[in-house]
Scaffold this active site. Sequence first.
Site, PDB file in Angstrom:
ATOM      1  N   MET A   1      20.791  43.053  40.171  1.00 48.11           N
ATOM      2  CA  MET A   1      19.826  41.965  40.313  1.00 48.11           C
ATOM      3  C   MET A   1      19.734  41.534  41.775  1.00 48.11           C
ATOM      4  O   MET A   1      19.271  40.434  42.080  1.00 48.11           O
ATOM      5  CB  MET A   1      20.209  40.777  39.429  1.00 48.11           C
ATOM      6  CG  MET A   1      20.071  41.067  37.951  1.00 48.11           C
ATOM      7  SD  MET A   1      19.769  39.604  36.928  1.00 48.11           S
ATOM      8  CE  MET A   1      21.191  38.612  37.312  1.00 48.11           C
TER       9      MET A   1
ATOM     10  N   ALA B   1      29.756  43.648  48.733  1.00 45.72           N
ATOM     11  CA  ALA B   1      30.607  44.840  48.814  1.00 45.72           C
ATOM     12  C   ALA B   1      30.921  45.426  47.442  1.00 45.72           C
ATOM     13  O   ALA B   1      31.146  46.631  47.315  1.00 45.72           O
ATOM     14  CB  ALA B   1      31.907  44.498  49.549  1.00 45.72           C
TER      15      ALA B   1
ATOM     16  N   HIS C   1      28.790  45.628  44.852  1.00 47.69           N
ATOM     17  CA  HIS C   1      27.657  46.505  44.538  1.00 47.69           C
ATOM     18  C   HIS C   1      27.726  47.804  45.355  1.00 47.69           C
ATOM     19  O   HIS C   1      27.464  48.894  44.843  1.00 47.69           O
ATOM     20  CB  HIS C   1      26.324  45.812  44.862  1.00 47.69           C
ATOM     21  CG  HIS C   1      26.030  44.610  44.033  1.00 47.69           C
ATOM     22  ND1 HIS C   1      26.023  43.332  44.546  1.00 47.69           N
ATOM     23  CD2 HIS C   1      25.721  44.485  42.712  1.00 47.69           C
ATOM     24  CE1 HIS C   1      25.718  42.480  43.589  1.00 47.69           C
ATOM     25  NE2 HIS C   1      25.527  43.137  42.471  1.00 47.69           N
TER      26      HIS C   1
END
Length: 277
Positions: free
Chosen positions: A26, A31, A33
Site C-alpha cells: 500500500m 526497509a 518492504h
Amino acid sequence: MKVLTTIAEVRAERAKLGRLALVPTMGALHAGHLSLVDFARRRAPHVAVSIFVNPTQFGHNEDFNRYPRPIEDDLAKCQSNGVDFVFNPPVEQMYPSGVVDCVVDLPSLSTVLEGKHRPGHFKGVCQVVAKLFNIVRPDVAIFGQKDYQQLRIIEAMAEALDFNIEILAGPTVRDLDGLAMSSRNAYLSPEEREKSLAISRALFAAQQEFANGVRQANRLLTTVQKTMLEKHLLIDYVAAVDAKTLKHTDTITGPTVIAVATRVGKTRLIDNVVLEP
C-alpha cells in the site's frame, strides 16, 4: 522501470516477461518492504511492485484518508532496488463503477484476531489480492511475516482458489530498537515510539521463556501482557494460535504464533513471533 496505471498496461507488460515475482504493497515503503523486493529478486528474474491503498480493507473509523501516500519517494525506492514495473492504479481502475461487488472470504481464518477487531478487513484484503493475482499473473508473491494472519489467509486463498502462485513469507524487519517496521510508525510521536518498544520486548521475553522450556501458552501470554501493561499500552489482543489454523492453543506442541495488537495513542500496531518446538 515502468510505472503502469491501468490493467491493460500491466497485462501487455506481463506478456513480455518470463518468471515474475510480485510484492503487493500500500506504499509508504520502508526497509521492510524493500527486504521483500530483495527476497523477490532472489526468487525470480523479474520483480513487480503494486502500490495501491485499498479502500475495501479499511473500516469506517480507520485511517484510509490519512494513510501516507509518498508516491514519488516510493517510486524512487523501487527504481533503485531493481523493480521492473510498478502498478499504481487509481481506485476507479480497480473498482470501476457499475461492476457487481465480489467477496472472497475464508471465515475460519478471517474472523479471529485482526478479523474480530476489524470486521470485513480480510474480505477487502482477499478481494484486492485476488484481483492483483489475476491482473499481474505472478509466479511468486511475497508477503511480510509481520502481518502473519494476512500471510496465512493469502496462502489459504491461493490454495482454495487454485492460483498457481507460490506464496512466500518475508521475515519481519525491525529497527535497531526492536520496533517492527510499519508505515504506521510515522504516526508515532517520540514519546509514543518509546512506549511502543514494549511490544517487541514483550514478544522477545516470551520467546526466551519458550527457549527455556515453557510450553504453557498462558504463561507466555502473561509475560507478554505484563510487559506491555507496564508501559500502559492499550491491548486489543494477545493470543497464542496454531500457525496454520489460527485456532487458540493451550500447550505449544507445534508451530505457534504469539500475536499482539495494541494502541499507542491513536496508532494501532501489530506484531508477532513464531515459536517452533
